[in-house]
Design a protein around this motif. Structure first.
Motif, PDB file in Angstrom:
ATOM      1  N   ARG A 322       0.790  -1.210  -0.096  1.00  0.00           N
ATOM      2  CA  ARG A 322       0.015   0.066   0.025  1.00  0.00           C
ATOM      3  C   ARG A 322       0.773   1.344   0.056  1.00  0.00           C
ATOM      4  N   ALA A 323       1.877   1.407   0.618  1.00  0.00           N
ATOM      5  CA  ALA A 323       2.969   2.370   0.610  1.00  0.00           C
ATOM      6  C   ALA A 323       3.332   2.646  -0.756  1.00  0.00           C
ATOM      7  N   VAL A 324       3.694   1.641  -1.354  1.00  0.00           N
ATOM      8  CA  VAL A 324       4.274   1.621  -2.818  1.00  0.00           C
ATOM      9  C   VAL A 324       3.337   2.223  -3.797  1.00  0.00           C
ATOM     10  N   LEU A 325       1.891   1.497  -3.678  1.00  0.00           N
ATOM     11  CA  LEU A 325       0.959   2.160  -4.472  1.00  0.00           C
ATOM     12  C   LEU A 325       0.568   3.610  -4.106  1.00  0.00           C
ATOM     13  N   ASP A 326       0.635   4.035  -2.821  1.00  0.00           N
ATOM     14  CA  ASP A 326       0.489   5.483  -2.512  1.00  0.00           C
ATOM     15  C   ASP A 326       1.540   6.318  -3.328  1.00  0.00           C
ATOM     16  N   VAL A 327       2.840   5.953  -3.271  1.00  0.00           N
ATOM     17  CA  VAL A 327       3.815   6.790  -3.921  1.00  0.00           C
ATOM     18  C   VAL A 327       3.577   6.630  -5.534  1.00  0.00           C
ATOM     19  N   SER A 328       3.034   5.686  -5.848  1.00  0.00           N
ATOM     20  CA  SER A 328       2.881   5.571  -7.356  1.00  0.00           C
ATOM     21  C   SER A 328       1.846   6.487  -7.774  1.00  0.00           C
ATOM     22  N   GLN A 329       0.871   6.868  -6.922  1.00  0.00           N
ATOM     23  CA  GLN A 329      -0.005   7.760  -7.072  1.00  0.00           C
ATOM     24  C   GLN A 329       0.303   9.459  -6.704  1.00  0.00           C
ATOM     25  N   GLY A 330       1.418   9.466  -6.117  1.00  0.00           N
ATOM     26  CA  GLY A 330       1.895  10.894  -5.877  1.00  0.00           C
ATOM     27  C   GLY A 330       1.538  11.186  -4.524  1.00  0.00           C
ATOM     28  N   ARG A 331       1.211  10.252  -3.707  1.00  0.00           N
ATOM     29  CA  ARG A 331       0.833  10.496  -2.243  1.00  0.00           C
ATOM     30  C   ARG A 331       1.905  10.165  -1.200  1.00  0.00           C
ATOM     31  N   VAL A 332       2.009  10.943  -0.293  1.00  0.00           N
ATOM     32  CA  VAL A 332       2.758  10.375   1.095  1.00  0.00           C
ATOM     33  C   VAL A 332       2.149   9.155   1.805  1.00  0.00           C
ATOM     34  N   PRO A 333       2.701   8.130   1.869  1.00  0.00           N
ATOM     35  CA  PRO A 333       1.993   7.162   2.597  1.00  0.00           C
ATOM     36  C   PRO A 333       2.018   7.347   4.115  1.00  0.00           C
ATOM     37  N   PRO A 334       1.265   6.420   4.847  1.00  0.00           N
ATOM     38  CA  PRO A 334       1.203   6.577   6.253  1.00  0.00           C
ATOM     39  C   PRO A 334       2.562   5.650   6.801  1.00  0.00           C
ATOM     40  N   PHE A 335       3.015   5.852   8.070  1.00  0.00           N
ATOM     41  CA  PHE A 335       4.137   5.174   8.403  1.00  0.00           C
ATOM     42  C   PHE A 335       5.448   5.602   7.852  1.00  0.00           C
ATOM     43  N   VAL A 336       5.601   6.823   7.342  1.00  0.00           N
ATOM     44  CA  VAL A 336       6.867   7.296   6.933  1.00  0.00           C
ATOM     45  C   VAL A 336       7.859   7.628   8.358  1.00  0.00           C
ATOM     46  N   VAL A 337       8.925   6.762   8.508  1.00  0.00           N
ATOM     47  CA  VAL A 337       9.898   7.162   9.556  1.00  0.00           C
ATOM     48  C   VAL A 337      10.815   8.446   9.565  1.00  0.00           C
ATOM     49  N   ASN A 338      10.951   9.055   8.344  1.00  0.00           N
ATOM     50  CA  ASN A 338      11.708  10.148   8.214  1.00  0.00           C
ATOM     51  C   ASN A 338      10.962  11.129   7.574  1.00  0.00           C
TER      52      ASN A 338
END
Length: 365
Positions: A322-338
């Motif tokens: 889901r994190a990968v798919l978020d970024v592929s749509q130009g979105r910052v995903p949840p659970f980013v540690v930096n």
């Protein structure tokens, strides 16, 4: 600021390319974790993915240059991951919650997000922790060995401790520990925790009493280490804190090995300063065959795999995908540690390109 040498120019294609680290595969090319939801990448519009060609302990620029995202488990991400890369990945999606092998500063400097999967690991790790706690309190491995080695008559020497009504002390009250608190409720335990970052109102809702670390280890019948490994927590459970524990108490570590001073723990167990231990993690993994912990009957060990279940596979994999798919749509995903990386101009620009291509408004989740 981002390294301007790594700020990309306009894309020449519209495919979002993903590399999956090869440590997921066994010698026959099968995913050792089973179904980690990679099929959801196939369903992602404009997403191509493949396993990286090289199995490595450290991702180098040659492994990842030109990829838009990397979904990985074991390899380290370091400065060398970016050295000389012309188009480093936008995202490193870790399959799991630990990121001590990831150089967050390097990722931020080069405009790369790092995500973890606490939503996927939370329940499997909490359940595994409860299983380990019960195994230690009931002397389960020792009783198993009695049967296998024909020592049935020795069972009276291995009377266990019931969990009901005991006091459980948590070192760390993050998401997984909070889930464990819920699993412990039927046992009517008293829970005390040390976590300087947990708000009092959150602990109050959970029914957990916050206290300083020394109080937690001194009062608890079972001390469970569930915090992240940082410079602050390295050898946090040392000889002094082990000496504060009740002789009838047990210590569990389901976080990272170096949080516990292993030499001090071995000595505490050897002289019966504490009753026993349950360890999913060790300071050195795998351990030296001469490690005294391996021959101690009052110790339950697991090869940093206690929570490895189909539930964990699907949860961690689904979260990372889901994190990968978020970024592929130009979105910052949840659970980013930096999170500071989200302000890097190069990353903002690249996310904007994918957001424009997908019709997404804005780049922040």
């Amino acid at each position: 600021m981002a390294d301007i040498r790594n700020v990309p120019g306009p894309r020449t294609d519209d495919r979002f390319t993903v590399g999956v680290s090869r440590d997921f595969l066994d010698s026959e090319g099968n995913n050792v974790w089973g179904d980690i939801r990679l099929g959801e990448l196939d369903a992602g519009p404009g997403v191509d993915w493949h396993y990286l060609p090289r199995d490595t302990d450290e991702l180098l620029a040659a492994d990842v240059d030109g990829l838009d995202a990397v979904l990985f488990a074991g390899p380290a991400v370091t400065e060398r991951t970016f050295a000389g890369a012309t188009r480093p990945p936008l995202l490193f999606a870790r399959f799991g919650v630990g990121y001590d092998a990831v150089d967050l500063n390097a990722c931020t400097r080069h405009g790369a997000l790092v995500t973890i999967t606490p939503d996927g690991a939370r329940r499997p790790v909490a359940t595994a922790t409860l299983a380990l706690l019960l195994a230690v309190l009931h002397n389960l491995p020792a009783k198993d060995r009695l049967v296998r080695t024909g020592r049935w008559a020795e069972k009276e020497q291995w009377m266990g401790l019931g969990l009901t009504g005991r006091r459980v002390g948590l070192i760390g009250l993050g998401n997984t520990a909070r889930d464990l608190v819920g699993l412990l409720r039927p046992f009517e335990v008293d829970v005390v925790a040390y976590d300087p970052y947990c708000p009092q109102d959150v602990a109050r809702v959970l029914g957990v009493r916050l206290a300083d670390a020394d109080t937690v280890v001194a009062e608890a019948d079972a001390v469970i280490v569930m915090c992240a490994l940082t410079e602050e927590t390295r050898h946090f459970v040392d000889a002094r804190r082990l000496a504060l524990m009740k002789p009838s108490a047990v210590l569990l570590n389901v976080a990272r090995g170096p949080i516990v001073d292993e030499a001090a723990l071995i000595e505490a167990l050897r002289c019966r300063r504490i009753r026993g231990a349950g360890l999913d993690v060790l300071e050195s993994e795998p351990p030296d065959p001469r490690n005294p912990l391996l021959s101690m009957d009052q110790v339950v060990l697991s090869p940093h795999a206690l929570a490895w279940t189909d539930e964990m596979s699907a949860g961690n994999g689904g979260s990372a995908v889901r994190a990968v798919l978020d970024v592929s749509q130009g979105r910052v995903p949840p659970f980013v540690v930096n999170r500071e990386a989200t302000e890097e101009p190069g990353l903002v620009r690249r996310l904007g390109v994918w957001a424009a291509g997908s019709g997404t408004v804005g780049v922040h989740a």
